[in-house]
Design a protein around this motif. Structure first.
Motif, PDB file in Angstrom:
ATOM      1  N   LEU A 424      10.266  -6.764   7.964  1.00  0.00           N
ATOM      2  CA  LEU A 424      10.313  -5.307   8.073  1.00  0.00           C
ATOM      3  C   LEU A 424      10.686  -4.683   6.726  1.00  0.00           C
ATOM      4  O   LEU A 424      10.141  -3.653   6.331  1.00  0.00           O
ATOM      5  CB  LEU A 424      11.327  -4.883   9.137  1.00  0.00           C
ATOM      6  N   MET A 425      11.626  -5.333   6.046  1.00  0.00           N
ATOM      7  CA  MET A 425      12.067  -4.818   4.752  1.00  0.00           C
ATOM      8  C   MET A 425      10.930  -4.850   3.736  1.00  0.00           C
ATOM      9  O   MET A 425      10.757  -3.931   2.933  1.00  0.00           O
ATOM     10  CB  MET A 425      13.265  -5.621   4.253  1.00  0.00           C
ATOM     11  N   LEU A 426      10.134  -5.922   3.762  1.00  0.00           N
ATOM     12  CA  LEU A 426       8.979  -6.012   2.864  1.00  0.00           C
ATOM     13  C   LEU A 426       8.031  -4.846   3.108  1.00  0.00           C
ATOM     14  O   LEU A 426       7.598  -4.172   2.175  1.00  0.00           O
ATOM     15  CB  LEU A 426       8.252  -7.335   3.087  1.00  0.00           C
ATOM     16  N   CYS A 427       7.726  -4.587   4.375  1.00  0.00           N
ATOM     17  CA  CYS A 427       6.804  -3.500   4.708  1.00  0.00           C
ATOM     18  C   CYS A 427       7.363  -2.154   4.272  1.00  0.00           C
ATOM     19  O   CYS A 427       6.625  -1.299   3.748  1.00  0.00           O
ATOM     20  CB  CYS A 427       6.519  -3.487   6.210  1.00  0.00           C
ATOM     21  N   LEU A 428       8.667  -1.956   4.473  1.00  0.00           N
ATOM     22  CA  LEU A 428       9.285  -0.689   4.092  1.00  0.00           C
ATOM     23  C   LEU A 428       9.326  -0.535   2.579  1.00  0.00           C
ATOM     24  O   LEU A 428       9.033   0.553   2.048  1.00  0.00           O
ATOM     25  CB  LEU A 428      10.706  -0.614   4.670  1.00  0.00           C
ATOM     26  N   ARG A 429       9.655  -1.597   1.863  1.00  0.00           N
ATOM     27  CA  ARG A 429       9.719  -1.521   0.402  1.00  0.00           C
ATOM     28  C   ARG A 429       8.349  -1.237  -0.196  1.00  0.00           C
ATOM     29  O   ARG A 429       8.213  -0.407  -1.102  1.00  0.00           O
ATOM     30  CB  ARG A 429      10.285  -2.834  -0.165  1.00  0.00           C
ATOM     31  N   VAL A 430       7.323  -1.914   0.324  1.00  0.00           N
ATOM     32  CA  VAL A 430       5.975  -1.707  -0.205  1.00  0.00           C
ATOM     33  C   VAL A 430       5.496  -0.290   0.119  1.00  0.00           C
ATOM     34  O   VAL A 430       4.899   0.388  -0.722  1.00  0.00           O
ATOM     35  CB  VAL A 430       5.002  -2.767   0.347  1.00  0.00           C
ATOM     36  N   ALA A 431       5.763   0.186   1.322  1.00  0.00           N
ATOM     37  CA  ALA A 431       5.379   1.551   1.684  1.00  0.00           C
ATOM     38  C   ALA A 431       6.091   2.567   0.804  1.00  0.00           C
ATOM     39  O   ALA A 431       5.502   3.575   0.382  1.00  0.00           O
ATOM     40  CB  ALA A 431       5.703   1.807   3.156  1.00  0.00           C
ATOM     41  N   PHE A 432       7.366   2.295   0.503  1.00  0.00           N
ATOM     42  CA  PHE A 432       8.123   3.182  -0.384  1.00  0.00           C
ATOM     43  C   PHE A 432       7.477   3.231  -1.772  1.00  0.00           C
ATOM     44  O   PHE A 432       7.345   4.300  -2.374  1.00  0.00           O
ATOM     45  CB  PHE A 432       9.566   2.692  -0.468  1.00  0.00           C
ATOM     46  N   ILE A 433       7.053   2.069  -2.266  1.00  0.00           N
ATOM     47  CA  ILE A 433       6.385   2.010  -3.579  1.00  0.00           C
ATOM     48  C   ILE A 433       5.071   2.796  -3.555  1.00  0.00           C
ATOM     49  O   ILE A 433       4.769   3.572  -4.471  1.00  0.00           O
ATOM     50  CB  ILE A 433       6.129   0.549  -3.982  1.00  0.00           C
ATOM     51  N   LEU A 434       4.296   2.609  -2.501  1.00  0.00           N
ATOM     52  CA  LEU A 434       2.979   3.251  -2.427  1.00  0.00           C
ATOM     53  C   LEU A 434       3.081   4.772  -2.343  1.00  0.00           C
ATOM     54  O   LEU A 434       2.139   5.477  -2.718  1.00  0.00           O
ATOM     55  CB  LEU A 434       2.201   2.721  -1.224  1.00  0.00           C
ATOM     56  N   HIS A 435       4.211   5.259  -1.866  1.00  0.00           N
ATOM     57  CA  HIS A 435       4.387   6.714  -1.742  1.00  0.00           C
ATOM     58  C   HIS A 435       5.454   7.235  -2.692  1.00  0.00           C
ATOM     59  O   HIS A 435       6.009   8.310  -2.478  1.00  0.00           O
ATOM     60  CB  HIS A 435       4.741   7.077  -0.298  1.00  0.00           C
ATOM     61  N   ARG A 436       5.691   6.492  -3.763  1.00  0.00           N
ATOM     62  CA  ARG A 436       6.729   6.867  -4.734  1.00  0.00           C
ATOM     63  C   ARG A 436       6.451   8.244  -5.349  1.00  0.00           C
ATOM     64  O   ARG A 436       7.371   8.997  -5.666  1.00  0.00           O
ATOM     65  CB  ARG A 436       6.794   5.790  -5.824  1.00  0.00           C
ATOM     66  N   THR A 437       5.183   8.589  -5.500  1.00  0.00           N
ATOM     67  CA  THR A 437       4.831   9.863  -6.146  1.00  0.00           C
ATOM     68  C   THR A 437       5.008  11.053  -5.208  1.00  0.00           C
ATOM     69  O   THR A 437       4.913  12.206  -5.636  1.00  0.00           O
ATOM     70  CB  THR A 437       3.374   9.828  -6.644  1.00  0.00           C
ATOM     71  N   ARG A 438       5.219  10.788  -3.924  1.00  0.00           N
ATOM     72  CA  ARG A 438       5.495  11.837  -2.933  1.00  0.00           C
ATOM     73  C   ARG A 438       4.387  12.884  -2.868  1.00  0.00           C
ATOM     74  O   ARG A 438       4.639  14.061  -2.580  1.00  0.00           O
ATOM     75  CB  ARG A 438       6.845  12.519  -3.203  1.00  0.00           C
ATOM     76  N   ASP A 439       3.159  12.462  -3.104  1.00  0.00           N
ATOM     77  CA  ASP A 439       2.043  13.412  -3.038  1.00  0.00           C
ATOM     78  C   ASP A 439       1.201  13.137  -1.800  1.00  0.00           C
ATOM     79  O   ASP A 439       1.491  12.235  -1.007  1.00  0.00           O
ATOM     80  CB  ASP A 439       1.195  13.351  -4.305  1.00  0.00           C
ATOM     81  N   LEU A 440       0.136  13.921  -1.632  1.00  0.00           N
ATOM     82  CA  LEU A 440      -0.720  13.800  -0.458  1.00  0.00           C
ATOM     83  C   LEU A 440      -1.883  12.845  -0.667  1.00  0.00           C
ATOM     84  O   LEU A 440      -2.709  12.661   0.229  1.00  0.00           O
ATOM     85  CB  LEU A 440      -1.257  15.183  -0.070  1.00  0.00           C
ATOM     86  N   VAL A 441      -1.961  12.231  -1.862  1.00  0.00           N
ATOM     87  CA  VAL A 441      -3.046  11.288  -2.140  1.00  0.00           C
ATOM     88  C   VAL A 441      -2.874  10.059  -1.250  1.00  0.00           C
ATOM     89  O   VAL A 441      -1.783   9.482  -1.203  1.00  0.00           O
ATOM     90  CB  VAL A 441      -3.050  10.877  -3.618  1.00  0.00           C
ATOM     91  N   PRO A 442      -3.921   9.650  -0.516  1.00  0.00           N
ATOM     92  CA  PRO A 442      -3.792   8.482   0.375  1.00  0.00           C
ATOM     93  C   PRO A 442      -3.346   7.242  -0.398  1.00  0.00           C
ATOM     94  O   PRO A 442      -3.741   7.020  -1.545  1.00  0.00           O
ATOM     95  CB  PRO A 442      -5.204   8.310   0.941  1.00  0.00           C
ATOM     96  N   ALA A 443      -2.521   6.438   0.238  1.00  0.00           N
ATOM     97  CA  ALA A 443      -2.050   5.199  -0.376  1.00  0.00           C
ATOM     98  C   ALA A 443      -3.206   4.209  -0.469  1.00  0.00           C
ATOM     99  O   ALA A 443      -4.127   4.235   0.360  1.00  0.00           O
ATOM    100  CB  ALA A 443      -0.923   4.592   0.449  1.00  0.00           C
ATOM    101  N   PRO A 444      -3.201   3.340  -1.491  1.00  0.00           N
ATOM    102  CA  PRO A 444      -4.254   2.319  -1.578  1.00  0.00           C
ATOM    103  C   PRO A 444      -4.192   1.395  -0.372  1.00  0.00           C
ATOM    104  O   PRO A 444      -3.134   1.151   0.190  1.00  0.00           O
ATOM    105  CB  PRO A 444      -3.920   1.575  -2.874  1.00  0.00           C
ATOM    106  N   GLU A 445      -5.357   0.895   0.017  1.00  0.00           N
ATOM    107  CA  GLU A 445      -5.420  -0.016   1.161  1.00  0.00           C
ATOM    108  C   GLU A 445      -4.927  -1.397   0.728  1.00  0.00           C
ATOM    109  O   GLU A 445      -5.515  -2.020  -0.157  1.00  0.00           O
ATOM    110  CB  GLU A 445      -6.851  -0.110   1.686  1.00  0.00           C
ATOM    111  N   LEU A 446      -3.873  -1.861   1.355  1.00  0.00           N
ATOM    112  CA  LEU A 446      -3.351  -3.186   1.066  1.00  0.00           C
ATOM    113  C   LEU A 446      -3.583  -4.087   2.270  1.00  0.00           C
ATOM    114  O   LEU A 446      -3.643  -3.638   3.411  1.00  0.00           O
ATOM    115  CB  LEU A 446      -1.850  -3.129   0.776  1.00  0.00           C
TER     116      LEU A 446
END
Length: 502
Positions: A424-446
């Motif tokens: 769960l922590m891995l998923c949360l950390r990666v999601a946090f990284i993908l949305h670090r810019t806090r913008d509306l641009v869709p996150a890359p597909e991982l």
């Protein structure tokens, strides 16, 4: 409701209880009740250690309950532990044995969560729950006071006084005299001073007492014609005179006195008497609803999409002014990653998915304290705040995930996360990284895949080409997991197919 039978186990400071109920619509009909007078609080030493004898009594009771619960699924049973196991320093080692004996997880709940569940159990037994009621429950190690209307508690509190602890402290070997009884009442009054003003300001229309001490006192008063119904101020005065006259609880010869309640009757009486005096109560009605019934009703809510935990998370987000849009983005991406790694989490009600969702929504509550090291503040809030619906173990899990959503993973090691929690922590950390810019641009597909060595993370080179910050953070993330020797292996790089993989 997909579960026809559900069960609640209450590991109280005086008695352990099991109730099995049949669910019909929104109603619960009791099918079976078991009670074991364990008196766990009697085995608590001055330095807050549970002795061997009390642990043995508890484990014997839980083995009996475990036999009755054979065939039940984990989601159909909820076991909660109260005050003695909140304060015992060796509670962790006992709970490990207790869970094996019972066959189900045991949650240690906070005092206010206990109060909420007691109120829920009581209010479901009232003919007119729409009135404003004061409810209190004298337990073995603590006493809970609640004012509420309908299904909603307004104020809740748990005070550190109970029939077992007070009986041992003020009435050794059952001895009762005027000085000792008054000393016990004064001690209870001092505890009550912390809530009296607030409760009187909130007010109530009538008072209700629940559980064993209240039931025992009500029966004695009625069977001996000390009161015409319920617990009254005049009836309590008459019973006090009889207790002092007897000199020892074992010499008390009154109708309705049960042998199993005798050892804890003086302590329960002193607390009841103090409550009447402090809150100026003339009459108290006894009610059969209690903690275990509240646990059953709360369990129904969890499986009919009326889970109080969801409401608590929403309340915390508002209270701490969480950026809801950002929290939802992180939660959505984290859950998508989890489903890839754990296909069973495709079910929205999967408990690990729900915890990940809650953690993602709450990971930034610490920003309300300070931006610097806010993940530490988040973890502290989630571990220590009153969170209705969540047990202490639940809160510790949320705190662990919040602490580990960013920064050095080594900080999380002392908390002892399970293999699932690392996922769960891995998923949360990666999601946090993908949305670090806090913008509306869709996150890359991982793409997350599981292997015998851990988990692999892959992303296309094209997706990361215009995201140098994200690419760098993912590379750094992989190094950190590897350095900590975790079961998760994460290394992002180019593959022959033009993708980045682990």
């Amino acid at each position: 409701m997909k579960h026809e039978l559900i069960a609640a186990v209450d590991l109280g400071s005086n008695s352990f209880r099991l109730i099995v109920g049949r669910v019909v619509g929104d109603q619960i009909f009791a099918l079976d009740n078991l009670k074991e007078p364990v008196r766990l609080a009697a085995g608590l030493s001055a330095d807050k250690q549970l002795d061997i004898a009390s642990q043995a009594r508890g484990l014997t009771a839980l083995r009996k309950f475990g036999e009755r619960l054979r065939g039940f699924q984990p989601e159909e049973v909820r076991a909660v532990a109260t005050n003695t196991l909140r304060v015992a320093k060796n509670a962790t080692s006992f709970l490990e044995q207790a869970e094996k004996a019972l066959g189900f997880p045991i949650e240690v709940i906070s005092g206010r969560e206990e109060a909420r569940l007691i109120y829920l159990g009581v209010v479901h037994t009232l003919p007119d729950p729409g009135r404003k009621q004061l409810v209190f429950d004298i337990g073995g190690g603590s006493t809970e006071f609640i004012i509420g209307r309908g299904l909603q508690p307004i104020v809740l509190e748990s005070l550190y006084m109970g029939c077992v602890s007070y009986s041992l402290r003020f009435f050794p070997e059952g001895r009762i005299d005027k000085a000792g009884l008054r000393a016990a009442e004064i001690a209870a009054m001092r505890e009550l001073e912390t809530i009296t003003r607030t409760y009187r300001e909130v007010g109530w229309e009538f008072a209700i007492a629940s559980s064993g001490s209240a039931k025992a006192i009500a029966e004695i008063l009625e069977l001996n014609h000390f009161s015409e119904g319920g617990i009254t101020r005049d009836g309590i005065a008459k019973l006090r005179a009889e207790l002092i006259k007897a000199g020892n609880v074992n010499r008390l010869s009154l109708a309705g006195v049960r042998a199993d309640r005798l050892p804890v009757l003086p302590g329960g009486f002193a607390i009841m008497s103090a409550a009447i005096e402090a809150l100026d109560l003339d009459r108290i009605t006894f009610c059969d609803g209690a903690l275990r019934q509240g646990v059953l009703h709360d369990l129904i809510g969890r499986y009919t999409h009326h889970d109080l935990r969801d409401a608590t998370v929403e309340t915390f987000m508002r209270r701490h002014e969480v950026d809801a849009a950002q929290a939802l983005r992180v939660a959505d991406t984290a859950c998508k990653l989890l489903v890839q790694a754990m296909p069973a989490a495709a079910d929205p009600d999967h408990i690990d998915r729900r915890f990940l969702n809650w953690a993602a929504r709450l990971h930034e509550v610490g920003l309300s304290v300070a931006h610097s090291s806010y993940h530490k503040h988040s973890a502290y809030i989630l571990a220590n705040a009153d969170m209705p619906g969540f047990s202490r173990k639940d809160q510790a899990r949320l705190a662990c995930l919040a602490l580990g959503h960013r920064g050095k993973l080594e900080r999380v090691l002392p908390l002892g996360p399970t293999e699932t929690d690392w996922m769960l922590m891995l998923c949360l950390r990666v999601a946090f990284i993908l949305h670090r810019t806090r913008d509306l641009v869709p996150a890359p597909e991982l793409v997350v895949t599981a292997s015998r060595k851990g988990f692999q993370l892959s992303a296309s080179a094209a997706d990361l080409q215009d995201r140098p910050l994200t690419a760098a953070l993912l590379e750094e993330e992989g190094v950190q997991w590897e350095a900590c020797g975790m079961p998760v292996r994460l290394r992002v790089g180019r593959t022959q197919s033009g993708k980045r993989d682990a």
